[in-house]
Design a protein around this motif. Sequence first.
Motif, PDB file in Angstrom:
ATOM      1  N   THR A 146       7.781  -5.943  -7.931  1.00 54.56           N
ATOM      2  CA  THR A 146       8.903  -6.013  -7.007  1.00 54.56           C
ATOM      3  C   THR A 146       9.310  -4.788  -6.329  1.00 54.56           C
ATOM      4  O   THR A 146       9.493  -4.612  -5.327  1.00 54.56           O
ATOM      5  CB  THR A 146      10.045  -6.720  -7.580  1.00 54.56           C
ATOM      6  OG1 THR A 146       9.788  -8.165  -7.885  1.00 54.56           O
ATOM      7  CG2 THR A 146      11.269  -6.943  -6.341  1.00 54.56           C
ATOM      8  N   TYR A 147       9.373  -3.708  -7.354  1.00 59.52           N
ATOM      9  CA  TYR A 147       9.786  -2.560  -7.021  1.00 59.52           C
ATOM     10  C   TYR A 147       8.940  -1.654  -6.195  1.00 59.52           C
ATOM     11  O   TYR A 147       9.121  -0.967  -5.136  1.00 59.52           O
ATOM     12  CB  TYR A 147       9.914  -1.491  -8.379  1.00 59.52           C
ATOM     13  CG  TYR A 147      10.406  -0.112  -7.956  1.00 59.52           C
ATOM     14  CD1 TYR A 147      11.579   0.438  -7.591  1.00 59.52           C
ATOM     15  CD2 TYR A 147       9.370   0.698  -8.218  1.00 59.52           C
ATOM     16  CE1 TYR A 147      11.714   1.668  -7.302  1.00 59.52           C
ATOM     17  CE2 TYR A 147       9.233   2.032  -8.006  1.00 59.52           C
ATOM     18  CZ  TYR A 147      10.807   2.537  -7.346  1.00 59.52           C
ATOM     19  OH  TYR A 147      10.657   3.876  -7.219  1.00 59.52           O
ATOM     20  N   GLU A 148       7.830  -1.877  -6.498  1.00 64.60           N
ATOM     21  CA  GLU A 148       6.514  -1.187  -5.573  1.00 64.60           C
ATOM     22  C   GLU A 148       6.346  -1.981  -4.648  1.00 64.60           C
ATOM     23  O   GLU A 148       6.026  -1.264  -3.464  1.00 64.60           O
ATOM     24  CB  GLU A 148       5.256  -1.247  -6.714  1.00 64.60           C
ATOM     25  CG  GLU A 148       5.474  -0.105  -7.942  1.00 64.60           C
ATOM     26  CD  GLU A 148       4.568   0.790  -8.233  1.00 64.60           C
ATOM     27  OE1 GLU A 148       3.290   0.483  -7.785  1.00 64.60           O
ATOM     28  OE2 GLU A 148       4.518   1.593  -9.274  1.00 64.60           O
ATOM     29  N   HIS A 149       6.490  -3.072  -4.441  1.00 66.13           N
ATOM     30  CA  HIS A 149       6.361  -3.940  -3.053  1.00 66.13           C
ATOM     31  C   HIS A 149       7.302  -3.680  -2.314  1.00 66.13           C
ATOM     32  O   HIS A 149       7.137  -3.347  -0.924  1.00 66.13           O
ATOM     33  CB  HIS A 149       6.258  -5.431  -3.516  1.00 66.13           C
ATOM     34  CG  HIS A 149       6.388  -6.367  -2.314  1.00 66.13           C
ATOM     35  ND1 HIS A 149       5.371  -6.222  -0.965  1.00 66.13           N
ATOM     36  CD2 HIS A 149       7.251  -6.890  -1.624  1.00 66.13           C
ATOM     37  CE1 HIS A 149       5.758  -7.054  -0.317  1.00 66.13           C
ATOM     38  NE2 HIS A 149       6.812  -7.727  -0.481  1.00 66.13           N
ATOM     39  N   ARG A 150       8.430  -3.510  -2.570  1.00 63.45           N
ATOM     40  CA  ARG A 150       9.645  -3.524  -1.787  1.00 63.45           C
ATOM     41  C   ARG A 150      10.022  -1.849  -1.503  1.00 63.45           C
ATOM     42  O   ARG A 150      10.449  -1.604  -0.385  1.00 63.45           O
ATOM     43  CB  ARG A 150      10.912  -4.012  -2.339  1.00 63.45           C
ATOM     44  CG  ARG A 150      10.990  -5.662  -2.264  1.00 63.45           C
ATOM     45  CD  ARG A 150      12.049  -6.330  -2.794  1.00 63.45           C
ATOM     46  NE  ARG A 150      12.395  -7.375  -2.890  1.00 63.45           N
ATOM     47  CZ  ARG A 150      13.217  -8.483  -3.455  1.00 63.45           C
ATOM     48  NH1 ARG A 150      14.332  -7.763  -3.948  1.00 63.45           N
ATOM     49  NH2 ARG A 150      13.164  -9.850  -3.482  1.00 63.45           N
ATOM     50  N   VAL A 151      10.036  -0.911  -2.569  1.00 65.19           N
ATOM     51  CA  VAL A 151      10.352   0.197  -2.325  1.00 65.19           C
ATOM     52  C   VAL A 151       9.518   1.173  -2.096  1.00 65.19           C
ATOM     53  O   VAL A 151       9.364   2.177  -1.372  1.00 65.19           O
ATOM     54  CB  VAL A 151      11.508   0.807  -3.558  1.00 65.19           C
ATOM     55  CG1 VAL A 151      12.244   2.020  -3.550  1.00 65.19           C
ATOM     56  CG2 VAL A 151      12.672  -0.408  -3.688  1.00 65.19           C
ATOM     57  N   MET A 152       8.822   1.363  -3.551  1.00 60.93           N
ATOM     58  CA  MET A 152       8.040   2.509  -3.600  1.00 60.93           C
ATOM     59  C   MET A 152       6.723   2.780  -2.724  1.00 60.93           C
ATOM     60  O   MET A 152       6.563   3.762  -2.077  1.00 60.93           O
ATOM     61  CB  MET A 152       7.234   2.702  -5.093  1.00 60.93           C
ATOM     62  CG  MET A 152       6.774   4.264  -5.470  1.00 60.93           C
ATOM     63  SD  MET A 152       5.782   4.035  -7.014  1.00 60.93           S
ATOM     64  CE  MET A 152       4.178   3.547  -6.526  1.00 60.93           C
ATOM     65  N   TYR A 153       6.080   1.794  -2.528  1.00 60.11           N
ATOM     66  CA  TYR A 153       4.964   2.016  -1.763  1.00 60.11           C
ATOM     67  C   TYR A 153       5.259   1.792  -0.037  1.00 60.11           C
ATOM     68  O   TYR A 153       4.616   2.667   0.545  1.00 60.11           O
ATOM     69  CB  TYR A 153       3.701   0.878  -1.856  1.00 60.11           C
ATOM     70  CG  TYR A 153       2.752   1.322  -3.010  1.00 60.11           C
ATOM     71  CD1 TYR A 153       1.771   2.446  -2.790  1.00 60.11           C
ATOM     72  CD2 TYR A 153       2.656   0.707  -4.024  1.00 60.11           C
ATOM     73  CE1 TYR A 153       1.095   2.725  -3.802  1.00 60.11           C
ATOM     74  CE2 TYR A 153       1.795   1.045  -5.168  1.00 60.11           C
ATOM     75  CZ  TYR A 153       1.171   2.222  -5.015  1.00 60.11           C
ATOM     76  OH  TYR A 153       0.281   2.524  -6.065  1.00 60.11           O
ATOM     77  N   ARG A 154       6.187   1.279   0.201  1.00 53.79           N
ATOM     78  CA  ARG A 154       6.781   1.237   1.479  1.00 53.79           C
ATOM     79  C   ARG A 154       7.192   2.568   1.925  1.00 53.79           C
ATOM     80  O   ARG A 154       7.124   3.103   3.234  1.00 53.79           O
ATOM     81  CB  ARG A 154       7.781   0.260   1.699  1.00 53.79           C
ATOM     82  CG  ARG A 154       7.101  -1.226   1.545  1.00 53.79           C
ATOM     83  CD  ARG A 154       8.284  -2.245   1.917  1.00 53.79           C
ATOM     84  NE  ARG A 154       7.693  -3.844   1.823  1.00 53.79           N
ATOM     85  CZ  ARG A 154       8.472  -4.748   2.120  1.00 53.79           C
ATOM     86  NH1 ARG A 154       9.783  -4.664   2.464  1.00 53.79           N
ATOM     87  NH2 ARG A 154       7.932  -5.906   1.879  1.00 53.79           N
ATOM     88  N   GLY A 155       8.054   3.231   0.985  1.00 57.15           N
ATOM     89  CA  GLY A 155       8.525   4.565   1.124  1.00 57.15           C
ATOM     90  C   GLY A 155       7.390   5.610   1.331  1.00 57.15           C
ATOM     91  O   GLY A 155       7.293   6.481   2.174  1.00 57.15           O
ATOM     92  N   PHE A 156       6.485   5.418   0.452  1.00 58.00           N
ATOM     93  CA  PHE A 156       5.235   6.434   0.438  1.00 58.00           C
ATOM     94  C   PHE A 156       4.564   6.354   1.909  1.00 58.00           C
ATOM     95  O   PHE A 156       4.241   7.311   2.356  1.00 58.00           O
ATOM     96  CB  PHE A 156       4.409   5.933  -0.553  1.00 58.00           C
ATOM     97  CG  PHE A 156       4.793   6.410  -2.028  1.00 58.00           C
ATOM     98  CD1 PHE A 156       5.742   7.131  -2.224  1.00 58.00           C
ATOM     99  CD2 PHE A 156       3.884   6.227  -3.152  1.00 58.00           C
ATOM    100  CE1 PHE A 156       6.227   7.797  -3.409  1.00 58.00           C
ATOM    101  CE2 PHE A 156       4.346   6.651  -4.226  1.00 58.00           C
ATOM    102  CZ  PHE A 156       5.509   7.337  -4.546  1.00 58.00           C
ATOM    103  N   ALA A 157       4.546   5.017   2.103  1.00 59.19           N
ATOM    104  CA  ALA A 157       3.655   4.928   3.648  1.00 59.19           C
ATOM    105  C   ALA A 157       4.475   5.486   4.662  1.00 59.19           C
ATOM    106  O   ALA A 157       3.893   5.976   5.627  1.00 59.19           O
ATOM    107  CB  ALA A 157       3.489   3.312   3.953  1.00 59.19           C
ATOM    108  N   ASP A 158       5.893   5.188   4.763  1.00 61.57           N
ATOM    109  CA  ASP A 158       6.623   5.773   5.781  1.00 61.57           C
ATOM    110  C   ASP A 158       6.597   7.238   5.672  1.00 61.57           C
ATOM    111  O   ASP A 158       6.274   8.012   6.704  1.00 61.57           O
ATOM    112  CB  ASP A 158       8.174   5.597   5.619  1.00 61.57           C
ATOM    113  CG  ASP A 158       8.313   3.971   5.914  1.00 61.57           C
ATOM    114  OD1 ASP A 158       7.524   3.313   6.649  1.00 61.57           O
ATOM    115  OD2 ASP A 158       9.511   3.303   5.605  1.00 61.57           O
ATOM    116  N   GLN A 159       6.587   7.938   4.538  1.00 57.68           N
ATOM    117  CA  GLN A 159       6.371   9.469   4.451  1.00 57.68           C
ATOM    118  C   GLN A 159       5.181   9.877   5.072  1.00 57.68           C
ATOM    119  O   GLN A 159       4.990  10.948   5.814  1.00 57.68           O
ATOM    120  CB  GLN A 159       6.664   9.830   3.143  1.00 57.68           C
ATOM    121  CG  GLN A 159       6.653  11.400   2.877  1.00 57.68           C
ATOM    122  CD  GLN A 159       7.851  12.004   3.431  1.00 57.68           C
ATOM    123  OE1 GLN A 159       8.928  11.584   3.471  1.00 57.68           O
ATOM    124  NE2 GLN A 159       7.649  12.926   4.375  1.00 57.68           N
ATOM    125  N   ALA A 160       3.921   9.044   4.519  1.00 54.81           N
ATOM    126  CA  ALA A 160       2.615   9.707   4.848  1.00 54.81           C
ATOM    127  C   ALA A 160       2.514   9.342   6.644  1.00 54.81           C
ATOM    128  O   ALA A 160       1.923  10.415   7.053  1.00 54.81           O
ATOM    129  CB  ALA A 160       1.841   8.554   4.222  1.00 54.81           C
TER     130      ALA A 160
END
Length: 322
Positions: free
Chosen positions: A123-137
């Motif tokens: 849940t953390y990686e689906h909602r927060v981590m990877y979405r944040g990484f994608a936005d930054q990239a």
Amino acid sequence: MVRHSIRTLLVGLCTLTAASQAATAVALAAPADQLRATYTADRALNPQTLSDLTTAMKGEAFAYASYNLFGTQADREAHPAVGRLFRTTAQTELNEHLHQAATLAGVVGTDAANLRQAINGETYEHRVMYRGFADQARKDGDLNAAKLFTEIAADEGRHRDAFRTALTVVITGRGTIPAPPKADMVPVPAGPPKVKAASTRANLDTAMHGEALAHAKYMLFAARAQQSGNPALARLFEGTAKVELHEHFAGEAVLAGLVRTTKDNLRKAVTGEHTEATGLYPGFAKQASAVGDTAAARYFRDTAADKAKQAAAFQQALNQLH
């Protein structure tokens, strides 16, 4: 996926009791056949010791995944002995060092507890981590990384949903455990990084460490499920573990330029093992001894000694290539 932020993982680890640690020793009995020693905590561990064990598990899981890729590259370059050295060391990292740390930390619990831990991480990686990484990239112009991060975020959501369904089945005894996902095997050739921003490179490193740890922990959870008489759940954990390693980790490794020439890979291994042998693990041992976590301190000291031997073996292999 299990591998979420250090803070999130530590919260989960710190809630484990001595009883769950005892259960973990049973859960690890099968995969631990290769271990040369058994380390079990006889009381709740100090939070700092748990933090250090988490760091150790992340590092050992990452080494396992990386060394297997380095071994494949050595084979490509017609260095079979070096390939065997990398693969043998990888097995030590996973089947000895990581498993021992997991036993001490009480990572493995009941099937229901393991599923809840997996759900929280996914849940953390689906909602927060990877979405944040994608936005930054995307902001940094690393569009290939943004695409990969977005795809992995979606995968993690599907993994979470499958684990939620499985948890309901485990709790109620009704329904069917979902079929395991299929991993798209991603080849990892040698090459430089394919991203330009420092933030993207850092996020790829965080993600790879997490994917490697998820693979290792899910394999432990699968062993526990087999022992509890739930082969369908074991298959779900194993299939998800393969996605984390052979698809997610591998895809990130390509973008990160993780694999280089065999000489470069050996140099990286020597540096990493030496750092762990002389700094990281001795420091962890000192801290654990200071708070009375004697079994953990012994584990850290023994692992430091192993790291020194591994560094020497990699250095010898490197010398023979010159």
